[in-house]
Design a protein around this motif. Structure first.
Motif, PDB file in Angstrom:
ATOM      1  N   ASN A 164       0.942  -1.260  -0.014  1.00  0.00           N
ATOM      2  CA  ASN A 164       0.065  -0.101   0.143  1.00  0.00           C
ATOM      3  C   ASN A 164       0.923   1.326  -0.160  1.00  0.00           C
ATOM      4  N   THR A 165       1.793   1.389  -0.916  1.00  0.00           N
ATOM      5  CA  THR A 165       2.642   2.580  -0.876  1.00  0.00           C
ATOM      6  C   THR A 165       2.756   2.836  -2.423  1.00  0.00           C
ATOM      7  N   VAL A 166       3.296   3.891  -2.882  1.00  0.00           N
ATOM      8  CA  VAL A 166       3.267   4.428  -4.337  1.00  0.00           C
ATOM      9  C   VAL A 166       4.948   4.851  -4.129  1.00  0.00           C
ATOM     10  N   LEU A 167       5.763   4.316  -5.147  1.00  0.00           N
ATOM     11  CA  LEU A 167       7.081   4.661  -5.425  1.00  0.00           C
ATOM     12  C   LEU A 167       7.101   6.014  -6.342  1.00  0.00           C
ATOM     13  N   TYR A 168       7.684   7.276  -5.753  1.00  0.00           N
ATOM     14  CA  TYR A 168       7.775   8.327  -6.600  1.00  0.00           C
ATOM     15  C   TYR A 168       8.860   9.012  -6.261  1.00  0.00           C
ATOM     16  N   ARG A 169       9.914   9.436  -7.262  1.00  0.00           N
ATOM     17  CA  ARG A 169      11.021   9.885  -6.891  1.00  0.00           C
ATOM     18  C   ARG A 169      11.877   9.544  -6.022  1.00  0.00           C
ATOM     19  N   SER A 170      12.130   8.359  -5.970  1.00  0.00           N
ATOM     20  CA  SER A 170      12.861   7.471  -5.052  1.00  0.00           C
ATOM     21  C   SER A 170      12.390   7.639  -3.369  1.00  0.00           C
ATOM     22  N   ASN A 171      11.245   7.892  -3.315  1.00  0.00           N
ATOM     23  CA  ASN A 171      10.463   7.807  -2.271  1.00  0.00           C
ATOM     24  C   ASN A 171       9.240   6.924  -2.349  1.00  0.00           C
ATOM     25  N   GLY A 230      -5.767  -1.398   2.191  1.00  0.00           N
ATOM     26  CA  GLY A 230      -6.881  -1.778   1.522  1.00  0.00           C
ATOM     27  C   GLY A 230      -6.646  -1.136   0.134  1.00  0.00           C
ATOM     28  N   THR A 231      -5.743  -0.239  -0.272  1.00  0.00           N
ATOM     29  CA  THR A 231      -5.841   0.490  -1.371  1.00  0.00           C
ATOM     30  C   THR A 231      -5.355  -0.422  -2.413  1.00  0.00           C
ATOM     31  N   TYR A 232      -4.365  -1.247  -2.232  1.00  0.00           N
ATOM     32  CA  TYR A 232      -4.050  -2.389  -3.152  1.00  0.00           C
ATOM     33  C   TYR A 232      -5.054  -3.682  -3.033  1.00  0.00           C
ATOM     34  N   GLN A 233      -5.508  -3.979  -4.117  1.00  0.00           N
ATOM     35  CA  GLN A 233      -6.324  -4.888  -4.291  1.00  0.00           C
ATOM     36  C   GLN A 233      -6.022  -5.927  -5.255  1.00  0.00           C
ATOM     37  N   ASP A 234      -5.201  -5.647  -6.501  1.00  0.00           N
ATOM     38  CA  ASP A 234      -4.587  -6.375  -7.252  1.00  0.00           C
ATOM     39  C   ASP A 234      -3.409  -5.819  -8.250  1.00  0.00           C
ATOM     40  N   ARG A 235      -2.936  -6.258  -9.082  1.00  0.00           N
ATOM     41  CA  ARG A 235      -1.911  -5.919  -9.851  1.00  0.00           C
ATOM     42  C   ARG A 235      -2.431  -4.490 -10.633  1.00  0.00           C
ATOM     43  N   GLY A 236      -3.637  -4.487 -10.989  1.00  0.00           N
ATOM     44  CA  GLY A 236      -4.055  -3.291 -11.617  1.00  0.00           C
ATOM     45  C   GLY A 236      -4.393  -2.031 -11.014  1.00  0.00           C
ATOM     46  N   ALA A 237      -4.074  -2.026  -9.590  1.00  0.00           N
ATOM     47  CA  ALA A 237      -4.473  -0.812  -8.599  1.00  0.00           C
ATOM     48  C   ALA A 237      -3.470   0.392  -9.038  1.00  0.00           C
ATOM     49  N   ASN A 238      -4.190   1.287  -9.368  1.00  0.00           N
ATOM     50  CA  ASN A 238      -3.445   2.440  -9.736  1.00  0.00           C
ATOM     51  C   ASN A 238      -3.974   3.710  -8.943  1.00  0.00           C
ATOM     52  N   VAL A 239      -3.289   4.682  -8.875  1.00  0.00           N
ATOM     53  CA  VAL A 239      -3.499   6.139  -8.324  1.00  0.00           C
ATOM     54  C   VAL A 239      -3.254   7.255  -9.210  1.00  0.00           C
ATOM     55  N   LEU A 240      -3.868   8.370  -9.038  1.00  0.00           N
ATOM     56  CA  LEU A 240      -3.492   9.597  -9.739  1.00  0.00           C
ATOM     57  C   LEU A 240      -2.717  10.468  -8.603  1.00  0.00           C
ATOM     58  N   LEU A 241      -1.726  11.114  -8.977  1.00  0.00           N
ATOM     59  CA  LEU A 241      -0.843  12.157  -8.236  1.00  0.00           C
ATOM     60  C   LEU A 241      -0.643  13.426  -8.680  1.00  0.00           C
ATOM     61  N   GLU A 242      -1.051  14.324  -7.737  1.00  0.00           N
ATOM     62  CA  GLU A 242      -0.890  15.738  -8.325  1.00  0.00           C
ATOM     63  C   GLU A 242       0.170  16.347  -7.234  1.00  0.00           C
ATOM     64  N   GLU A 243       0.957  17.475  -7.608  1.00  0.00           N
ATOM     65  CA  GLU A 243       1.789  18.066  -6.651  1.00  0.00           C
ATOM     66  C   GLU A 243       1.135  19.514  -6.539  1.00  0.00           C
ATOM     67  N   LYS A 244       1.229  20.110  -5.401  1.00  0.00           N
ATOM     68  CA  LYS A 244       0.574  21.663  -5.184  1.00  0.00           C
ATOM     69  C   LYS A 244       0.848  21.868  -3.773  1.00  0.00           C
ATOM     70  N   GLU A 245       1.126  23.248  -3.926  1.00  0.00           N
ATOM     71  CA  GLU A 245       1.600  24.039  -2.599  1.00  0.00           C
ATOM     72  C   GLU A 245       2.139  23.014  -1.518  1.00  0.00           C
ATOM     73  N   MET A 246       3.406  22.686  -2.004  1.00  0.00           N
ATOM     74  CA  MET A 246       4.224  21.645  -1.380  1.00  0.00           C
ATOM     75  C   MET A 246       3.826  20.812  -0.829  1.00  0.00           C
ATOM     76  N   LYS A 247       2.812  20.261  -1.509  1.00  0.00           N
ATOM     77  CA  LYS A 247       2.214  18.821  -0.939  1.00  0.00           C
ATOM     78  C   LYS A 247       1.948  17.921  -1.962  1.00  0.00           C
ATOM     79  N   ARG A 248       1.950  16.567  -1.887  1.00  0.00           N
ATOM     80  CA  ARG A 248       1.611  15.634  -2.868  1.00  0.00           C
ATOM     81  C   ARG A 248       0.358  14.881  -2.309  1.00  0.00           C
ATOM     82  N   PHE A 249      -0.715  14.993  -3.588  1.00  0.00           N
ATOM     83  CA  PHE A 249      -2.187  14.459  -3.282  1.00  0.00           C
ATOM     84  C   PHE A 249      -2.121  13.182  -4.339  1.00  0.00           C
TER      85      PHE A 249
END
Length: 357
Positions: free
Chosen positions: A170-177, A184-203
């Motif tokens: 249940n983690t996402v690899l992004y820029r070496s972190n 429960g976010t991970y259900q199967d190999r097709g689990a994906n999320v969208l990422l947005e960078e804004k105001e010094m945060k990551r959503f």
């Protein structure tokens, strides 16, 4: 968006999560479609609209605040995760999903949007509504004369969010972190999320636009950035919290009335206010708690964070009085000691005899 009386509906589709900019654009499209602006609009507490909330006092995002200042409608926010207060629009979402989107072959977003407006014209707004037993489009013809004038022109913003796979932990690899996501976010190999960078945060969002996690921007590499709240169990009920707070305040006659006033003023944030009060009175004396509560009750300060500020003020005042009192006692004791050590001046008896003679 749905008009409350006529049930006239408007739908806008996009493939990426809404931001403040695209949400504002969708408003403009709805106003154009309805040929006017409603006097009041009820919202869910979505982060594209709300930057922060202080137990019922809502702080809008900069973009949405500018938008509301430019248009003459009143903004009303529901409590988080409270579907009953926004049931009309929740029913519209279900209606569109099951009567328009379900079973439809997706080709492109522009065609989908064009066809949904056609569907509204012939079906969604043209058939008898199940609750009102009236046709929304016909009722809208009557209702729109009461809408406020809209003279703007929608301008579509540009936005495109990247997709990232979810790992088994249940983690996402992004820029070496590695950024944590709720269990429960991970259900199967097709689990994906969208990422947005804004105001010094990551959503991080689900593919269907639901916010999953927010993390501060990290400039390090090779770190696992966790949010412990993702796995936290929140089991205390409102009744238990109320009993704990009232037990601490039971010696104050106005305690019950004060808590009732908070519940009436902010019913959807009552539990949050109780938790803040309980946290702040745990380390205070009964005298200070009494003073703070009476002051807040008499001045109708119905916010637990402000109650905490008043409590802190009285604690500082009491501490200052104690310091002054101790200084007075020490000074008084010093003066007494000095007086005890003083000796009266003595003259020889011969001096008085010489004066008398």
């Amino acid at each position: 968006m749905v008009l409350s009386r006529s049930r006239q509906k408007f739908v806008y589709c996009q493939r990426i999560p809404f931001t403040t900019e695209t949400a504002n654009y969708a408003h403009e499209l709805a106003f154009e479609y309805f040929e006017g602006i409603p006097r009041r609009i009820i919202y869910d507490q979505d982060r594209v609209f709300v930057k922060d909330e202080n137990l019922g006092d809502v702080l809008l995002t900069d973009g949405f605040m500018q938008f509301t200042n430019a248009h003459p409608f009143e903004v009303i926010f529901c409590r988080k995760a409270d579907p009953e207060s926004k049931g009309k629009v929740e029913n519209v979402v279900k209606y569109v999903k099951h009567n328009y989107l379900k079973g439809r072959v997706f080709q492109d977003i522009d065609r989908l949007q064009k066809e949904v407006l056609q569907w509204l014209d012939r079906t969604g707004n043209a058939k008898i509504h199940g609750t009102t037993r009236r046709i929304p489009k016909q009722e809208w013809e009557k209702e729109k004369q009461y809408l406020l004038t809209y003279s703007g022109k929608p301008e579509k913003p540009f936005l495109n969010l990247p997709i990232y796979p979810v790992r088994k932990d249940n983690t996402v690899l992004y820029r070496s972190n590695y950024y944590s996501l709720p269990l429960g976010t991970y259900q199967d190999r097709g689990a994906n999320v969208l990422l947005e960078e804004k105001e010094m945060k990551r959503f991080f969002y689900t593919i269907d636009n639901q916010l999953l996690a927010t993390h501060e921007l990290s400039l390090d590499t090779g770190r696992i950035i966790k949010n412990n709240d993702h796995a936290r169990e929140k089991s205390k009920t409102l009744q238990k919290t109320y009993e704990l707070v009232f037990e601490s305040l039971r010696y104050i006659p106005q305690a019950e009335q004060y808590l009732a006033a908070i519940e009436k003023d902010k019913p959807r944030y009552f539990h949050d206010n109780l938790r803040v009060i309980q946290k702040n009175i745990e380390s205070s004396s009964q005298e200070i708690i009494n003073l703070a509560l009476l002051y807040c009750y008499e001045n109708q300060i119905l916010n637990a964070n402000r109650f905490a500020e008043v409590l802190n003020y009285f604690e500082n005042e009491q501490a200052l009085k104690n310091v002054k009192h101790n200084v007075c006692i020490e000074t008084g004791n010093l003066n007494k000691q000095q007086n005890a050590d003083m000796q009266p001046q003595k003259r020889d008896i011969n001096e008085y005899e010489s004066i008398m003679n």
